[in-house]
Write a protein that holds these residues in place. Structure first.
Motif, PDB file in Angstrom:
ATOM      1  N   MET A 138      -2.647  -5.002  16.647  1.00 40.04           N
ATOM      2  CA  MET A 138      -2.301  -4.276  15.441  1.00 40.04           C
ATOM      3  C   MET A 138      -2.834  -5.059  14.239  1.00 40.04           C
ATOM      4  SD  MET A 138       1.432  -2.983  13.991  1.00 40.04           S
ATOM      5  CE  MET A 138       2.272  -3.778  15.279  1.00 40.04           C
ATOM      6  N   THR A 139      -3.526  -4.375  13.351  1.00 37.94           N
ATOM      7  CA  THR A 139      -4.080  -4.991  12.155  1.00 37.94           C
ATOM      8  C   THR A 139      -2.982  -5.207  11.120  1.00 37.94           C
ATOM      9  OG1 THR A 139      -6.135  -3.805  12.545  1.00 37.94           O
ATOM     10  CG2 THR A 139      -5.830  -4.741  10.368  1.00 37.94           C
ATOM     11  N   SER A 140      -2.979  -6.387  10.504  1.00 40.59           N
ATOM     12  CA  SER A 140      -2.024  -6.685   9.438  1.00 40.59           C
ATOM     13  C   SER A 140      -2.785  -6.985   8.166  1.00 40.59           C
ATOM     14  CB  SER A 140      -1.157  -7.882   9.811  1.00 40.59           C
ATOM     15  OG  SER A 140      -0.362  -7.580  10.930  1.00 40.59           O
ATOM     16  N   VAL A 141      -2.360  -6.353   7.066  1.00 39.48           N
ATOM     17  CA  VAL A 141      -2.989  -6.553   5.761  1.00 39.48           C
ATOM     18  C   VAL A 141      -1.903  -6.936   4.763  1.00 39.48           C
ATOM     19  CG1 VAL A 141      -4.334  -5.476   3.910  1.00 39.48           C
ATOM     20  CG2 VAL A 141      -4.782  -4.851   6.295  1.00 39.48           C
ATOM     21  N   LEU A 142      -2.158  -8.005   4.018  1.00 42.20           N
ATOM     22  CA  LEU A 142      -1.233  -8.451   2.985  1.00 42.20           C
ATOM     23  C   LEU A 142      -1.855  -8.190   1.626  1.00 42.20           C
ATOM     24  CD1 LEU A 142       1.358  -9.933   2.102  1.00 42.20           C
ATOM     25  CD2 LEU A 142       0.048 -12.078   2.268  1.00 42.20           C
TER      26      LEU A 142
ATOM     27  N   LEU B  93       3.197  -6.387   2.881  1.00 42.80           N
ATOM     28  CA  LEU B  93       2.566  -6.599   4.185  1.00 42.80           C
ATOM     29  C   LEU B  93       2.573  -5.272   4.936  1.00 42.80           C
ATOM     30  CD1 LEU B  93       1.337  -8.485   6.322  1.00 42.80           C
ATOM     31  CD2 LEU B  93       3.681  -8.915   7.128  1.00 42.80           C
ATOM     32  N   VAL B  94       1.386  -4.833   5.353  1.00 46.36           N
ATOM     33  CA  VAL B  94       1.241  -3.602   6.125  1.00 46.36           C
ATOM     34  C   VAL B  94       0.795  -3.994   7.529  1.00 46.36           C
ATOM     35  CG1 VAL B  94       0.013  -1.413   6.326  1.00 46.36           C
ATOM     36  CG2 VAL B  94       0.641  -2.285   4.068  1.00 46.36           C
ATOM     37  N   GLN B  95       1.523  -3.528   8.538  1.00 46.55           N
ATOM     38  CA  GLN B  95       1.155  -3.767   9.930  1.00 46.55           C
ATOM     39  C   GLN B  95       0.864  -2.417  10.572  1.00 46.55           C
ATOM     40  OE1 GLN B  95       4.668  -6.172  10.968  1.00 46.55           O
ATOM     41  NE2 GLN B  95       3.236  -7.871  11.291  1.00 46.55           N
ATOM     42  N   GLY B  96      -0.371  -2.263  11.040  1.00 43.40           N
ATOM     43  CA  GLY B  96      -0.802  -0.960  11.544  1.00 43.40           C
ATOM     44  C   GLY B  96      -0.887  -0.006  10.379  1.00 43.40           C
ATOM     45  N   ASN B  97      -0.139   1.082  10.447  1.00 42.21           N
ATOM     46  CA  ASN B  97      -0.119   2.027   9.328  1.00 42.21           C
ATOM     47  C   ASN B  97       1.260   2.111   8.676  1.00 42.21           C
ATOM     48  OD1 ASN B  97       1.331   3.436  11.227  1.00 42.21           O
ATOM     49  ND2 ASN B  97       0.106   5.298  11.128  1.00 42.21           N
ATOM     50  N   ARG B  98       2.035   1.040   8.808  1.00 42.15           N
ATOM     51  CA  ARG B  98       3.389   1.020   8.243  1.00 42.15           C
ATOM     52  C   ARG B  98       3.616  -0.216   7.381  1.00 42.15           C
ATOM     53  NH1 ARG B  98       6.037   5.861   9.361  1.00 42.15           N
ATOM     54  NH2 ARG B  98       5.558   6.482  11.465  1.00 42.15           N
ATOM     55  N   ILE B  99       4.351  -0.045   6.302  1.00 36.97           N
ATOM     56  CA  ILE B  99       4.759  -1.175   5.468  1.00 36.97           C
ATOM     57  C   ILE B  99       5.848  -1.919   6.241  1.00 36.97           C
ATOM     58  CG2 ILE B  99       5.910  -1.865   3.330  1.00 36.97           C
ATOM     59  CD1 ILE B  99       4.642   0.671   2.055  1.00 36.97           C
ATOM     60  N   SER B 100       5.635  -3.218   6.491  1.00 39.30           N
ATOM     61  CA  SER B 100       6.638  -3.967   7.241  1.00 39.30           C
ATOM     62  C   SER B 100       7.484  -4.885   6.354  1.00 39.30           C
ATOM     63  CB  SER B 100       5.993  -4.778   8.365  1.00 39.30           C
ATOM     64  OG  SER B 100       5.141  -5.757   7.832  1.00 39.30           O
ATOM     65  N   ARG B 101       6.900  -5.396   5.260  1.00 31.87           N
ATOM     66  CA  ARG B 101       7.673  -6.273   4.373  1.00 31.87           C
ATOM     67  C   ARG B 101       7.195  -6.114   2.937  1.00 31.87           C
ATOM     68  NH1 ARG B 101       7.948 -12.286   6.399  1.00 31.87           N
ATOM     69  NH2 ARG B 101       9.431 -12.389   4.680  1.00 31.87           N
ATOM     70  N   ILE B 102       8.136  -6.248   2.015  1.00 32.51           N
ATOM     71  CA  ILE B 102       7.849  -6.239   0.583  1.00 32.51           C
ATOM     72  C   ILE B 102       8.551  -7.454  -0.003  1.00 32.51           C
ATOM     73  CG2 ILE B 102       8.190  -5.017  -1.603  1.00 32.51           C
ATOM     74  CD1 ILE B 102       8.253  -2.410   0.014  1.00 32.51           C
TER      75      ILE B 102
ATOM     76  N   ARG C 262       2.888 -15.420  -3.584  1.00 30.71           N
ATOM     77  CA  ARG C 262       2.938 -16.326  -2.441  1.00 30.71           C
ATOM     78  C   ARG C 262       4.301 -16.316  -1.729  1.00 30.71           C
ATOM     79  NH1 ARG C 262      -0.361 -18.006  -5.927  1.00 30.71           N
ATOM     80  NH2 ARG C 262      -1.097 -19.916  -6.664  1.00 30.71           N
ATOM     81  N   ALA C 263       4.896 -15.155  -1.654  1.00 34.94           N
ATOM     82  CA  ALA C 263       6.211 -15.022  -1.034  1.00 34.94           C
ATOM     83  C   ALA C 263       6.130 -14.745   0.464  1.00 34.94           C
ATOM     84  CB  ALA C 263       6.999 -13.916  -1.722  1.00 34.94           C
ATOM     85  N   LEU C 264       4.996 -14.199   0.923  1.00 29.20           N
ATOM     86  CA  LEU C 264       4.840 -13.863   2.340  1.00 29.20           C
ATOM     87  C   LEU C 264       3.758 -14.732   2.969  1.00 29.20           C
ATOM     88  CD1 LEU C 264       5.007  -9.954   2.086  1.00 29.20           C
ATOM     89  CD2 LEU C 264       6.825 -11.532   2.753  1.00 29.20           C
ATOM     90  N   PRO C 265       3.905 -15.095   4.245  1.00 27.49           N
ATOM     91  CA  PRO C 265       2.902 -15.934   4.918  1.00 27.49           C
ATOM     92  C   PRO C 265       1.566 -15.202   5.057  1.00 27.49           C
ATOM     93  CG  PRO C 265       4.622 -15.253   6.463  1.00 27.49           C
ATOM     94  CD  PRO C 265       5.022 -14.767   5.115  1.00 27.49           C
ATOM     95  N   THR C 266       0.465 -15.962   4.953  1.00 29.57           N
ATOM     96  CA  THR C 266      -0.876 -15.373   5.014  1.00 29.57           C
ATOM     97  C   THR C 266      -1.587 -15.656   6.332  1.00 29.57           C
ATOM     98  OG1 THR C 266      -1.832 -17.316   3.957  1.00 29.57           O
ATOM     99  CG2 THR C 266      -1.164 -15.496   2.512  1.00 29.57           C
ATOM    100  N   ALA C 267      -0.999 -16.428   7.213  1.00 25.61           N
ATOM    101  CA  ALA C 267      -1.641 -16.772   8.483  1.00 25.61           C
ATOM    102  C   ALA C 267      -1.800 -15.536   9.369  1.00 25.61           C
ATOM    103  CB  ALA C 267      -0.815 -17.833   9.209  1.00 25.61           C
ATOM    104  N   GLY C 268      -3.004 -15.320   9.858  1.00 27.06           N
ATOM    105  CA  GLY C 268      -3.284 -14.232  10.796  1.00 27.06           C
ATOM    106  C   GLY C 268      -3.330 -12.845  10.189  1.00 27.06           C
ATOM    107  N   VAL C 269      -3.389 -12.735   8.863  1.00 25.69           N
ATOM    108  CA  VAL C 269      -3.464 -11.422   8.229  1.00 25.69           C
ATOM    109  C   VAL C 269      -4.684 -11.361   7.317  1.00 25.69           C
ATOM    110  CG1 VAL C 269      -0.959 -11.099   8.286  1.00 25.69           C
ATOM    111  CG2 VAL C 269      -2.014 -12.017   6.242  1.00 25.69           C
ATOM    112  N   THR C 270      -5.170 -10.171   7.079  1.00 22.05           N
ATOM    113  CA  THR C 270      -6.231  -9.963   6.092  1.00 22.05           C
ATOM    114  C   THR C 270      -5.561  -9.888   4.733  1.00 22.05           C
ATOM    115  OG1 THR C 270      -7.535  -8.702   7.689  1.00 22.05           O
ATOM    116  CG2 THR C 270      -8.080  -8.411   5.355  1.00 22.05           C
ATOM    117  N   VAL C 271      -6.021 -10.723   3.793  1.00 23.22           N
ATOM    118  CA  VAL C 271      -5.421 -10.763   2.462  1.00 23.22           C
ATOM    119  C   VAL C 271      -6.298  -9.980   1.492  1.00 23.22           C
ATOM    120  CG1 VAL C 271      -4.680 -12.243   0.557  1.00 23.22           C
ATOM    121  CG2 VAL C 271      -4.322 -12.981   2.927  1.00 23.22           C
TER     122      VAL C 271
END
Length: 187
Positions: free
Chosen positions: A1-5, A25-34, A39-48
């Motif tokens: 699943m693609t994750s975009v921050l 943070l969007v994972q797949g086609n859903r918003i997972s976190r706001i 710099r409130a959310l981790p950036t590791a492993g996501v497209t920023v």
């Protein structure tokens, strides 16, 4: 699943509150976190994606959608498009809605049986891009309603309803009612 921050954005959340700086943070086609702030959310492993301070808002919802209406002046003209071409038109329009920011649409009627259902299923399976879609059914109306066939000259409605309404009665006036070309869907 693609994750975009999405970072460096002003969030308009639709609650009535003023927009605020934050991240999504969007994972797949859903918003997972706001999150509020930078710099409130981790950036590791996501497209920023740096939003450059732009406003980010939820997708729009269209509550009265006709994917099958194809820029024709009336229902009878819309229905003349061959089904194969019509389904391609609907796919094009579904993509247009998505590109304009509509992430959900509610079908308000379709010009032919099953067009909305086929498009909805193709969107859900990932075959074509489009918004989430609640499919409707074919356009229907009551006898004497807007889709009733009427004489173009005197505007008297046909006496028949349903599929047999293609054979109109004469209105009794001296006009073109006796000609099948005189009858048109009412407007």
């Amino acid at each position: 699943m693609t994750s975009v921050l999405f970072t460096n954005v002003r969030l308009f959340d639709g609650t009535g509150a003023l927009a605020y700086p934050g991240e999504v943070l969007v994972q797949g086609n859903r918003i997972s976190r706001i999150a509020r702030g930078a710099r409130a959310l981790p950036t590791a492993g996501v497209t920023v994606v740096d939003g450059g301070g732009a406003t980010l808002m939820p997708g729009l919802v269209e509550a009265h959608t006709h994917f099958s209406w194809n820029d024709q002046p009336g229902l009878s003209e819309i229905q003349r498009m061959p089904t194969e071409e019509h389904i391609l038109w609907c796919a094009h329009i579904a993509r247009r809605y998505l590109d304009m920011g509509f992430t959900s649409c509610i079908g308000a009627a379709t010009a032919k049986p099953r067009l909305d259902v086929v498009i909805r299923n193709a969107i859900e399976s990932g075959q074509i891009p489009g918004p989430r879609y609640l499919a409707a059914s074919q356009e229907i109306t009551v006898p004497g309603g807007w889709a009733t066939r009427r004489c173009r000259t005197c505007r008297i409605p046909s006496s028949a309803s349903g599929p047999s309404s293609t054979v109109p009665r004469r209105c009794g006036r001296r006009c073109a009612c006796s000609s099948s070309t005189a009858w048109t869907p009412s407007s």
